[in-house]
Structure formats: structure tokens, C-alpha cells
Design a protein around this motif. Structure first.
Motif, PDB file in Angstrom:
ATOM      1  N   LEU A  65       0.856  -0.842  -0.506  1.00 40.63           N
ATOM      2  CA  LEU A  65      -0.047  -0.069  -0.440  1.00 40.63           C
ATOM      3  C   LEU A  65       0.799   1.226   0.310  1.00 40.63           C
ATOM      4  N   ARG A  66       0.529   2.603  -0.674  1.00 42.83           N
ATOM      5  CA  ARG A  66       1.119   3.314  -1.110  1.00 42.83           C
ATOM      6  C   ARG A  66      -0.243   4.589   0.100  1.00 42.83           C
ATOM      7  N   VAL A  67       0.997   5.725   0.376  1.00 46.52           N
ATOM      8  CA  VAL A  67       0.269   6.386   0.807  1.00 46.52           C
ATOM      9  C   VAL A  67      -1.026   7.302   0.286  1.00 46.52           C
ATOM     10  N   ARG A  68      -1.248   7.439  -0.978  1.00 46.01           N
ATOM     11  CA  ARG A  68      -2.277   7.459  -2.062  1.00 46.01           C
ATOM     12  C   ARG A  68      -3.490   6.288  -2.377  1.00 46.01           C
ATOM     13  N   ASP A  69      -3.004   5.614  -2.039  1.00 46.23           N
ATOM     14  CA  ASP A  69      -3.505   4.092  -2.428  1.00 46.23           C
ATOM     15  C   ASP A  69      -5.176   4.798  -1.189  1.00 46.23           C
ATOM     16  N   ILE A  70      -4.722   5.038   0.427  1.00 52.07           N
ATOM     17  CA  ILE A  70      -5.818   5.611   1.500  1.00 52.07           C
ATOM     18  C   ILE A  70      -6.273   6.919   1.645  1.00 52.07           C
ATOM     19  N   SER A 104      -1.758   8.602  10.419  1.00 57.00           N
ATOM     20  CA  SER A 104      -1.354   9.841  10.276  1.00 57.00           C
ATOM     21  C   SER A 104      -0.483   9.977  10.999  1.00 57.00           C
ATOM     22  N   GLU A 105      -0.105   9.810  11.856  1.00 53.19           N
ATOM     23  CA  GLU A 105       1.118   9.393  12.889  1.00 53.19           C
ATOM     24  C   GLU A 105       1.780   9.503  12.003  1.00 53.19           C
ATOM     25  N   LEU A 106       1.781   7.934  11.391  1.00 50.14           N
ATOM     26  CA  LEU A 106       3.196   7.318  10.825  1.00 50.14           C
ATOM     27  C   LEU A 106       3.342   8.693   9.594  1.00 50.14           C
ATOM     28  N   ILE A 107       2.670   9.022   9.057  1.00 46.32           N
ATOM     29  CA  ILE A 107       2.510   9.570   7.795  1.00 46.32           C
ATOM     30  C   ILE A 107       3.398  11.042   8.357  1.00 46.32           C
ATOM     31  N   ALA A 108       3.110  11.918   9.477  1.00 47.06           N
ATOM     32  CA  ALA A 108       4.421  12.905  10.080  1.00 47.06           C
ATOM     33  C   ALA A 108       5.053  12.448  10.038  1.00 47.06           C
ATOM     34  N   THR A 109       5.512  11.123  11.263  1.00 44.02           N
ATOM     35  CA  THR A 109       6.875  10.370  11.647  1.00 44.02           C
ATOM     36  C   THR A 109       8.165  10.502  10.526  1.00 44.02           C
ATOM     37  N   GLN A 110       7.555   9.277   9.733  1.00 48.90           N
ATOM     38  CA  GLN A 110       8.715   9.223   8.987  1.00 48.90           C
ATOM     39  C   GLN A 110       8.579  10.331   7.329  1.00 48.90           C
ATOM     40  N   ASN A 111       7.504  11.393   7.635  1.00 47.37           N
ATOM     41  CA  ASN A 111       7.677  12.147   6.581  1.00 47.37           C
ATOM     42  C   ASN A 111       7.452  11.725   5.185  1.00 47.37           C
ATOM     43  N   LEU A 112       6.369  11.040   5.089  1.00 43.65           N
ATOM     44  CA  LEU A 112       5.984  10.333   4.114  1.00 43.65           C
ATOM     45  C   LEU A 112       5.107  11.050   2.611  1.00 43.65           C
ATOM     46  N   SER A 113       5.903  11.186   1.648  1.00 44.81           N
ATOM     47  CA  SER A 113       4.799  11.256  -0.202  1.00 44.81           C
ATOM     48  C   SER A 113       3.895  10.662   0.393  1.00 44.81           C
ATOM     49  N   SER A 114       3.128  10.741  -0.971  1.00 45.29           N
ATOM     50  CA  SER A 114       1.716  10.462  -1.552  1.00 45.29           C
ATOM     51  C   SER A 114       2.238   9.472  -2.352  1.00 45.29           C
ATOM     52  N   SER A 115       3.963   9.347  -2.558  1.00 45.52           N
ATOM     53  CA  SER A 115       3.874   8.142  -3.837  1.00 45.52           C
ATOM     54  C   SER A 115       4.453   6.874  -2.861  1.00 45.52           C
ATOM     55  N   ASP A 116       5.330   7.567  -1.779  1.00 47.27           N
ATOM     56  CA  ASP A 116       5.618   6.582  -0.723  1.00 47.27           C
ATOM     57  C   ASP A 116       4.861   5.336  -0.699  1.00 47.27           C
ATOM     58  N   TYR A 117       5.849   3.859  -0.018  1.00 47.65           N
ATOM     59  CA  TYR A 117       4.992   3.419   0.505  1.00 47.65           C
ATOM     60  C   TYR A 117       4.963   3.363   1.757  1.00 47.65           C
ATOM     61  N   PHE A 119       4.093   1.650   3.960  1.00 47.79           N
ATOM     62  CA  PHE A 119       4.675   0.834   5.642  1.00 47.79           C
ATOM     63  C   PHE A 119       6.580   0.400   4.753  1.00 47.79           C
ATOM     64  N   LYS A 120       7.241   1.085   4.912  1.00 46.78           N
ATOM     65  CA  LYS A 120       8.361   1.402   3.864  1.00 46.78           C
ATOM     66  C   LYS A 120      10.204   0.451   4.650  1.00 46.78           C
ATOM     67  N   SER A 121      10.390  -0.043   4.133  1.00 53.22           N
ATOM     68  CA  SER A 121      11.208  -0.879   4.669  1.00 53.22           C
ATOM     69  C   SER A 121      12.222  -0.296   5.027  1.00 53.22           C
ATOM     70  N   ARG A 122      12.861  -0.623   6.234  1.00 52.86           N
ATOM     71  CA  ARG A 122      14.689  -0.081   6.761  1.00 52.86           C
ATOM     72  C   ARG A 122      15.369  -0.323   5.898  1.00 52.86           C
ATOM     73  N   ALA A 123      15.334  -2.050   5.391  1.00 49.09           N
ATOM     74  CA  ALA A 123      16.855  -2.110   4.567  1.00 49.09           C
ATOM     75  C   ALA A 123      16.430  -1.050   3.350  1.00 49.09           C
ATOM     76  N   LYS A 124      15.487  -1.489   2.808  1.00 42.12           N
ATOM     77  CA  LYS A 124      15.547  -0.450   2.007  1.00 42.12           C
ATOM     78  C   LYS A 124      14.858   0.434   1.738  1.00 42.12           C
ATOM     79  N   PRO A 125      15.199   2.069   2.200  1.00 35.60           N
ATOM     80  CA  PRO A 125      14.191   2.731   2.118  1.00 35.60           C
ATOM     81  C   PRO A 125      13.600   3.111   1.023  1.00 35.60           C
TER      82      PRO A 125
END
Length: 190
Positions: A65-70, A104-117, A119-125
Motif C-alpha cells: 500500500l502506498r500513501v496515495r492508496d488511502i 496520520s501519525e505514521l505519515i507525519a513522523t516518517q515524512n511520507l509523500s503520496s508516492s511512498d510506501y 510501510f517502508k523497509s528499514r533496509a531499503k528505504p
């Protein structure tokens, strides 16, 4: 002289193991996991846990799931539609208020854009967590409240909400559960 080497077939992964359907979580277990995740301030896990239960998606669909999906802009939708990988058919699901809060908290703390996954991988951002990593995360949740992790898995998350609805309706609403899970045949839901 050549030595004759005898190869034995590889041992099956499920030899001497009980396998079958994983159990869905019960209401008390859901709240136990949520409280633990909140106490340890695990925003990503809370968003993942709540969205897994709300969406009833398979692990392979949830982790991509990407940010834009929801989201529409900065607002998280109360309902979302995604195309399932297995069936290539769309599925609609509701996102509860509590889940929207943690996303919302996740998106804010990780500074995610609409095209970002989401649930990002920590190994491969630039990538998402793998389904195997999601499985390990679910194992940790289940283990943290003292349950046998062999009895629960990623599919247990998918089955939790429909099983609760089925029990609340006194076993009368199997068709609603079929629709929630997106099964074509009633036998699959049973």
C-alpha cells in the motif's frame, strides 16, 4: 575410484508439524496487542496492525500500500479501494477513526509523500517491508501477549474482523463475511 554419494530427498518443511488454518484473534487479544504497541509507542506497528484488521487484505496486498492508496491530499479516506494481487479484482474496505489516527501519525513522523510506501523497509528505504517481514512482525505481536505463534499468522489478521462479525450476528451472516473477504465461493468462506 569414485565414491558413491547417496542423496536423500530434502525433508518437507511441514514434517511432524500440525498445519492448517490459523486462528483469528479475539477481541481481548486485539486490545492486548494494541495496548502493548501504544505503551511502547510503536506507531508503524499500530498503523500496520489496525490497517491489517480493518482492510482484511492478504499480506502481499497490505505491504505494498502506498500513501496515495488511502489518502486524498492530506486527509485519510474513511474508505479505500485497492486491486488485489491474487484475483486482480478491486476490494473496498473501511478505515476506522482509530486506524486513521495512527496512519496520520505514521505519515507525519516518517515524512511520507503520496508516492511512498506506507510501510517502508528499514533496509531499503525506497522499498516496502516484505511479506516475510510482516510475518515476523505478526509473530512478535502474538508472542508479546503470550499466544502460540504457530497458531496465528498474517492470514489470522485477515480473518479476524469477519470472524468477529460472524460471531456477533450469531452465525447468521456468512454472506457478509464472504463479501468482506472477497471470496467468490461461499465454500471458501466457510
Amino acid at each position: 575410484m569414485y565414491a558413491l554419494t547417496i542423496y536423500s530427498p530434502k525433508e518437507p518443511w511441514n514434517k511432524n508439524k500440525l498445519v492448517g488454518q490459523k486462528l483469528p484473534l479475539k477481541t481481548q487479544q486485539i486490545w492486548s496487542i494494541r495496548i502493548r504497541l501504544e505503551l511502547f509507542k510503536k506507531t508503524r506497528d499500530l498503523a500496520l496492525f489496525n490497517l491489517a484488521i480493518d482492510s482484511k487484505l492478504r499480506g502481499c496486498d497490505l505491504v505494498v500500500l502506498r500513501v496515495r492508496d488511502i489518502c486524498h491530499g492530506t486527509a485519510i479516506q474513511s474508505r479505500a479501494i485497492v486491486i488485489r494481487k491474487k484475483t486482480q479484482l478491486p476490494v473496498q474496505f473501511e478505515i476506522t477513526e482509530n486506524t486513521r489516527k495512527f496512519i496520520s501519525e505514521l505519515i507525519a513522523t516518517q515524512n511520507l509523500s503520496s508516492s511512498d510506501y506506507l510501510f517502508k523497509s528499514r533496509a531499503k528505504p525506497s522499498d516496502h517491508i516484505s511479506t516475510r517481514q510482516y510475518g515476523r512482525i505478526v509473530d512478535n505481536w502474538v508472542d508479546s501477549i503470550g499466544l502460540d505463534k504457530t497458531q496465528y499468522g498474517t492470514h489470522a489478521m485477515r480473518r479476524t474482523k469477519p470472524s468477529l462479525i460472524y460471531k456477533k450476528t450469531k452465525n447468521k451472516n456468512l454472506i457478509a463475511c464472504q463479501l468482506l473477504l472477497g471470496h467468490r465461493k461461499l465454500e471458501s468462506t466457510v
